[in-house]
Design a protein around this motif. Structure first.
Motif, PDB file in Angstrom:
ATOM      1  N   SER A 159       0.598  -0.981   0.165  1.00 41.98           N
ATOM      2  CA  SER A 159      -0.064  -0.105   0.241  1.00 41.98           C
ATOM      3  C   SER A 159       0.819   1.114   0.112  1.00 41.98           C
ATOM      4  CB  SER A 159      -0.860  -0.079   1.407  1.00 41.98           C
ATOM      5  OG  SER A 159      -1.699  -1.111   1.134  1.00 41.98           O
ATOM      6  N   VAL A 160       2.191   0.970  -0.291  1.00 39.72           N
ATOM      7  CA  VAL A 160       3.538   2.390  -0.064  1.00 39.72           C
ATOM      8  C   VAL A 160       2.577   2.848  -1.622  1.00 39.72           C
ATOM      9  CG1 VAL A 160       5.276   3.120  -0.726  1.00 39.72           C
ATOM     10  CG2 VAL A 160       5.242   0.941   0.791  1.00 39.72           C
ATOM     11  N   LEU A 161       2.383   2.600  -2.673  1.00 40.75           N
ATOM     12  CA  LEU A 161       1.974   3.464  -3.602  1.00 40.75           C
ATOM     13  C   LEU A 161      -0.215   4.186  -3.500  1.00 40.75           C
ATOM     14  CD1 LEU A 161       3.732   2.870  -6.424  1.00 40.75           C
ATOM     15  CD2 LEU A 161       4.110   4.245  -5.062  1.00 40.75           C
ATOM     16  N   ALA A 168      -2.037   9.600   4.581  1.00 47.40           N
ATOM     17  CA  ALA A 168      -1.009  10.414   5.186  1.00 47.40           C
ATOM     18  C   ALA A 168      -1.167  11.243   4.443  1.00 47.40           C
ATOM     19  CB  ALA A 168       0.339   9.892   4.720  1.00 47.40           C
ATOM     20  N   ASP A 169      -0.974  11.822   3.007  1.00 43.64           N
ATOM     21  CA  ASP A 169      -1.032  13.241   2.815  1.00 43.64           C
ATOM     22  C   ASP A 169      -2.511  14.271   1.962  1.00 43.64           C
ATOM     23  OD1 ASP A 169       1.518  12.523   2.325  1.00 43.64           O
ATOM     24  OD2 ASP A 169       1.936  11.935   0.013  1.00 43.64           O
ATOM     25  N   HIS A 170      -3.472  13.183   1.951  1.00 47.49           N
ATOM     26  CA  HIS A 170      -4.754  13.713   2.064  1.00 47.49           C
ATOM     27  C   HIS A 170      -6.016  13.287   2.729  1.00 47.49           C
ATOM     28  CE1 HIS A 170      -2.698  15.083  -2.303  1.00 47.49           C
ATOM     29  NE2 HIS A 170      -2.308  13.189  -2.285  1.00 47.49           N
ATOM     30  N   TRP A 171      -6.098  13.848   4.147  1.00 46.27           N
ATOM     31  CA  TRP A 171      -7.115  13.648   4.607  1.00 46.27           C
ATOM     32  C   TRP A 171      -8.060  13.844   4.788  1.00 46.27           C
ATOM     33  CZ3 TRP A 171      -8.451   8.990   6.895  1.00 46.27           C
ATOM     34  CH2 TRP A 171      -8.997   9.406   8.188  1.00 46.27           C
ATOM     35  N   ARG A 403      -7.473   2.250  11.374  1.00 51.97           N
ATOM     36  CA  ARG A 403      -7.405   1.052  12.527  1.00 51.97           C
ATOM     37  C   ARG A 403      -6.017   1.970  13.570  1.00 51.97           C
ATOM     38  NH1 ARG A 403      -7.925  -4.125  10.535  1.00 51.97           N
ATOM     39  NH2 ARG A 403      -9.991  -4.655  10.536  1.00 51.97           N
ATOM     40  N   GLU A 404      -4.882   2.014  13.412  1.00 51.43           N
ATOM     41  CA  GLU A 404      -3.967   2.689  13.528  1.00 51.43           C
ATOM     42  C   GLU A 404      -4.512   4.768  13.893  1.00 51.43           C
ATOM     43  OE1 GLU A 404      -1.327   3.286  10.037  1.00 51.43           O
ATOM     44  OE2 GLU A 404       0.312   2.767  11.745  1.00 51.43           O
ATOM     45  N   ARG A 405      -5.646   4.770  13.202  1.00 47.67           N
ATOM     46  CA  ARG A 405      -6.000   6.208  13.818  1.00 47.67           C
ATOM     47  C   ARG A 405      -7.204   6.515  14.251  1.00 47.67           C
ATOM     48  NH1 ARG A 405      -5.475  10.655   9.490  1.00 47.67           N
ATOM     49  NH2 ARG A 405      -4.038   9.618   8.130  1.00 47.67           N
TER      50      ARG A 405
END
Ligand SMILES: [Zn+2]
Length: 456
Positions: A159-161, A168-171, A403-405
């Motif tokens: 899921s890196v791309l 991370a960039d477009h919440w 889930r991390e959030r």
């Protein structure tokens, strides 16, 4: 006016076939995937309905789509349908039909099935989510919260791309309060009634790289050499022989209970002293899943050693794919590996983290949430008496980034009674991946029913 479920199911089938034929095969390289094909296909499916959407490209061709249908109340929680568009490679040699044909085929026992790579992982959900999402827009129905449709690239290679970077960039674009993604919804019918498993947690990586040191010497002599490869081989043998302690918690018990196994085998599977015997008596694919759902697993998957035929190697590098249960930590791995390797060989090895972003897990989504209740009620539309239970997925899904959030994220869908859980699991990344049309109908209806119940 709402569209009949038969018409919607037809749309889901058509869309699934088109997504399979797009062959968004992710082999782990940035140049693979080509999810732009499916992102544009899905954009075309939504165009003209007046919904806002945006495309994001992380690398050339690695395109994801986000569409948001606004609710009526800015303070109401938003629901995201998170669906990946990439699939893993498929070797046609192992398949009965073309893995990228997307054919609709009637089985010998009369079941209509869509065949192809991605049919269960997870283009079935990607297509049914789009059709349900579009149906809401088409009917003009408004709910208090927004519904977000996120068709994302690069799930199958970490899921890196895809979700990792985009969240991370477009919440600001992707923000939501609840998530539905892959996978879940296999019903089983036992003495205790119908059980449906939805995913609430997943395993996480504790991958390690082990460098084994020895002493170089002349290849013409083997007596008492300090050969790094021989030491590494012994470490591999000890890992293979290690018996790790099982964890037989409620989530595992629910899975065992959902399989419709013989009561004696069920009892053994939930007994630490007998689980090994019970696993040995089951079909290997099922035993492997149950083992992985109840144990930390360690697979020595690569080894590199030696430069030249006539020289005893002074190093060997071994990579371990280690997967932990929720709650197990990197420190658990750090304690366990020296025990397995043993005091005689430990002075010869260095153990490193395979990647520096390894975590202690992503959390477990609680079943105390309005979305869990809405899913349960929606599932009981199709299976009236069903008990819905949380479960664990052994691989990774994009749910972990939510889930991390702290955002509840569930793997959900709904399958027909034509696919037993063990058979369903074997189709993930396997040969002859396919999904029956009844399951596509149930899943499309499930999402519509969830919308109706989430904001009640
Ligand atoms: Zn998947």
């Amino acid at each position: 006016m709402s569209t009949s479920i038969d018409t919607l199911t037809g749309e889901t089938v058509d869309l699934l076939q088109a997504l399979i034929r797009n062959q968004c095969v992710n082999d782990g390289t940035p140049e693979s995937g080509h999810e732009v094909r499916s992102a544009e296909l899905l954009r075309n499916e939504l165009e003209g309905f007046g919904v806002d959407f945006e495309l994001f490209e992380t690398e050339p061709g690695r395109v994801s789509l986000v569409a948001r249908y606004e609710g009526t109340d800015p303070d109401a929680p938003d629901l995201c349908l998170c669906a990946h568009t990439d699939v893993v490679p498929a070797n046609p040699d192992g398949w009965t039909n073309d893995p990228f044909g997307g054919e609709l085929i009637t089985s010998p026992d009369g079941v209509d099935e869509v065949w192809g790579r991605g049919a269960v992982d997870m283009l079935n959900l990607t297509s049914s989510m789009l059709v349900a999402f579009r149906e809401v827009i088409r009917t003009g129905k408004r709910y208090p919260g927004d519904i977000v449709y996120f068709a994302v690239a690069d799930e199958e290679a970490g899921s890196v791309l895809g979700a990792k970077q985009l969240l991370a960039d477009h919440w600001d674009v992707l923000h939501c309060d609840y998530v539905i993604s892959e996978y879940g919804g296999t019903p089983s019918f036992g003495d205790n009634g119908t059980t449906v498993l939805l995913t609430t947690s997943e395993k996480h990586s504790g991958a390690r790289r082990i460098t084994v040191h020895g002493t170089p010497s002349h290849g013409s002599m083997s007596y008492a050499t300090d050969n790094a490869l021989i030491k590494a081989s012994e470490i591999v043998r000890r890992i293979a022989a290690a018996e790790l302690t099982p964890r037989l918690d409620d989530v595992f018990a629910a899975r065992v209970g959902a399989l419709g196994l013989d009561p004696e085998i069920q009892k053994q599977l939930l007994d630490p002293a007998h689980i090994a015997d019970a696993l040995a008596a089951l079909p290997p694919a099922l035993a492997s899943n149950l083992h992985s759902c109840s144990h930390m697993t360690i697979n020595p998957n690569t080894i590199h050693s030696g430069e030249k035929l006539n020289t005893v190697p002074d190093t060997a590098v071994l990579e371990l794919d280690i997967r932990m249960l929720p709650g197990q930590t990197q420190q658990d791995v750090d304690r366990l590996l020296p025990e397995i390797i043993g005091p005689d060989l430990m002075p010869s090895v260095e153990i490193e983290w395979y990647r520096d972003d390894l975590t202690n897990g992503f959390g477990v989504s609680s079943t105390e949430s309005p979305l869990w209740d809405a899913l349960g009620d929606a599932i009981r539309v199709a299976y009236p008496e069903a008990t819905v239970m949380p479960s664990l997925v052994t691989g990774g899904t994009d749910c972990r980034f939510y889930r991390e959030r702290g955002i509840p994220a569930y793997g959900a869908g709904l399958l027909s009674d034509k696919v037993p859980l063990s058979e369903f699991l074997s189709r993930f990344h396997g040969n002859d991946e396919r999904i029956d049309v009844d399951s596509l109908r149930l899943t499309t209806q499930l999402f519509l029913d969830v919308f109706d119940r989430l904001w009640r």
